[in-house]
Design a protein around this motif. Structure first.
Motif, PDB file in Angstrom:
ATOM      1  N   TYR A  88       0.844  -1.201   0.000  1.00 14.48           N
ATOM      2  CA  TYR A  88       0.000   0.000   0.000  1.00 14.48           C
ATOM      3  C   TYR A  88       0.876   1.247   0.000  1.00 14.48           C
ATOM      4  O   TYR A  88       1.833   1.344   0.770  1.00 14.48           O
ATOM      5  CB  TYR A  88      -0.914   0.012   1.225  1.00 14.48           C
ATOM      6  CG  TYR A  88      -1.887  -1.139   1.263  1.00 14.48           C
ATOM      7  CD1 TYR A  88      -2.991  -1.161   0.411  1.00 14.48           C
ATOM      8  CD2 TYR A  88      -1.707  -2.203   2.138  1.00 14.48           C
ATOM      9  CE1 TYR A  88      -3.881  -2.223   0.433  1.00 14.48           C
ATOM     10  CE2 TYR A  88      -2.605  -3.269   2.174  1.00 14.48           C
ATOM     11  CZ  TYR A  88      -3.685  -3.261   1.310  1.00 14.48           C
ATOM     12  OH  TYR A  88      -4.565  -4.315   1.334  1.00 14.48           O
ATOM     13  N   SER A  89       0.537   2.198  -0.838  1.00 12.63           N
ATOM     14  CA  SER A  89       1.345   3.406  -0.964  1.00 12.63           C
ATOM     15  C   SER A  89       1.309   4.271   0.293  1.00 12.63           C
ATOM     16  O   SER A  89       2.198   5.093   0.511  1.00 12.63           O
ATOM     17  CB  SER A  89       0.861   4.232  -2.161  1.00 12.63           C
ATOM     18  OG  SER A  89      -0.500   4.614  -2.006  1.00 12.63           O
ATOM     19  N   SER A 119      -4.366   0.214  -4.015  1.00 14.65           N
ATOM     20  CA  SER A 119      -3.050   0.692  -3.587  1.00 14.65           C
ATOM     21  C   SER A 119      -3.067   1.487  -2.290  1.00 14.65           C
ATOM     22  O   SER A 119      -2.021   1.886  -1.800  1.00 14.65           O
ATOM     23  CB  SER A 119      -2.427   1.564  -4.687  1.00 14.65           C
ATOM     24  OG  SER A 119      -3.263   2.681  -4.961  1.00 14.65           O
ATOM     25  N   THR A 120      -4.244   1.740  -1.716  1.00 14.33           N
ATOM     26  CA  THR A 120      -4.302   2.527  -0.493  1.00 14.33           C
ATOM     27  C   THR A 120      -5.064   1.798   0.606  1.00 14.33           C
ATOM     28  O   THR A 120      -6.055   1.132   0.347  1.00 14.33           O
ATOM     29  CB  THR A 120      -4.975   3.890  -0.734  1.00 14.33           C
ATOM     30  OG1 THR A 120      -6.301   3.690  -1.233  1.00 14.33           O
ATOM     31  CG2 THR A 120      -4.175   4.723  -1.722  1.00 14.33           C
TER      32      THR A 120
END
Length: 402
Positions: free
Chosen positions: A348-349, A377-378
């Motif tokens: 996860y960014s 991705s978050t």
């Protein structure tokens, strides 16, 4: 004197007209076509007549002609928990947003971009369905769809020309509060146990079509008119309600997109434990005679919660996703469940935004599939959890970890 009276009457009429025009919250649908890029861009904006903290709707489009390129949230939902599901159905995008505080009353909600190669029709239309807007007091707000965006193509030999493009709109349409999304063939599982692998929210992964229901979904839907059998959280809310873990927020309302408070979560776990006796906890902001006093006391006595500092518990504060992870982590240890799972959060960014005190708990919750990203991705660990998300996390824990 006559002129003064005339002016007074005119001002009164103008004032009255302004109040009447602002009675309903308006959602606007606007679309433009780029023949050069072969894309269509649709924007949904809001002009709210009163304070609101959440909204939900389906953007319906012609999937035989258009393919989704991207869907992004606008300024209105920037500070909210925004759920954008472009896999909701074959021909619609589901948008859900909720906030613990008042959202901006006007501005862009989402912008959706679609691509096309060729068409054999003169136009494509975009409509909003199943729209609900929630006030800050969890009440429904009267609203209407200001227009339906219709993009007109010039068609020649089944190919789209690069010349004339026009945008037209239909007459205003007042929306209802109980309409259901159209399109798509997916059905809820209908069983008592929700699908463990179902995402809370996803903007990239395609959802598999669950099995056909074993019972008429309307039997449950009659309880809440703001929960649809096509909502991603349907099974979890259904299970949580039937097991008496969570109640509605009012007559025929579950308020899935509003926040869940810290007191509410510990009360749910307290119900699971059959409400055992406990000593009253000494939190400065927890009185001895509230509906959550025993719940908070039990959770504190068993090491499930420790408060937020300065001798306070913050019972009315909306709970965050990482706080849920920590509470369930501590509850799992109390019940003797294994808590060795530790997912790699680097996928996860925003992994660095996880609070240090919650890191182990979040790794465990993600590793056990209790919490999943709000997007591919978050993680948004510090984002406020909605009631629908909390129900999903609780059910995942109770059904697959306990």
């Amino acid at each position: 004197m006559k002129k003064l009276l005339t002016l007074f009457v005119l001002l009164f009429l103008l004032s009255g007209f302004t109040v009447f025009a602002a009675e309903a919250t308006v959602l606007d649908v606007a679309g433009t076509l780029s023949a050069e890029d072969k894309t269509v861009t649709v924007e949904i904006s809001i002009d709210a007549a009163e304070a609101f903290c959440g909204c939900s709707f389906n953007l319906v489009y012609d999937n035989e002609v258009l393919d989704i390129v991207s869907v992004t949230g606008g300024d209105v939902v920037k500070s909210a928990t925004a759920i954008i599901n472009d896999s909701y159905a074959e021909n619609s995008i589901r948008v859900v947003s909720a906030s613990a505080v008042e959202l901006p009353k006007s501005g862009n909600i989402i912008t959706a971009v679609f691509s096309y190669e060729k068409i054999d029709k003169k136009s494509v239309a975009f409509e909003i369905e199943n729209c609900k807007i929630m006030g800050v007091d969890s009440s429904k707000i009267s609203h209407k769809i200001n227009n339906t965006a219709t993009i007109v193509f010039e068609v020649e030999d089944n190919e789209t020309t690069t010349e004339a493009t026009t945008e037209i709109t239909t007459e205003s349409t007042t929306t209802g509060g109980t309409s259901k999304p159209s399109g798509g063939t997916s059905k809820p599982s209908g069983g008592n146990k929700p699908d463990k692998d179902k995402e809370e929210v996803t903007t990239t992964a395609k959802q598999e079509t669950p099995a056909a229901p074993e019972e008429d979904p309307e039997v449950f839907l009659m309880s809440f008119d703001d929960v649809s059998e096509k909502d991603w959280f349907y099974d979890s809310v259904k299970y949580a309600y039937e097991q008496k873990l969570m109640n509605g927020t009012g007559e025929n309302e579950f308020s899935p997109n509003t926040g869940l408070t810290r007191a509410m979560l510990v009360t749910i776990l307290y119900r699971v434990e059959k409400e055992p006796r406990c000593e009253i906890a000494q939190f400065a902001d927890v009185a001895k005679d509230t509906w959550y006093t025993n719940s908070v006391s039990w959770a504190s006595e068993n090491g499930i919660v420790k408060g937020v500092g300065d001798g306070k518990f913050a019972p009315d504060a909306n709970i965050t996703r990482e706080q849920i992870a920590l509470i369930l982590y501590n509850y799992a240890k109390l019940k003797g469940n294994a808590v060795a799972a530790a997912a790699d959060l680097s996928v996860y960014s925003d992994a660095a935004s996880v609070s240090s005190w919650a890191t182990d708990a979040v790794k465990w919750a993600v590793g056990e599939g209790i919490i999943k990203g709000r997007s591919a991705s978050t993680l948004e660990s510090q984002g406020h959890a909605t009631r629908a998300e909390a129900a999903t996390m609780l059910v995942r824990y109770l059904e697959y970890i306990k």
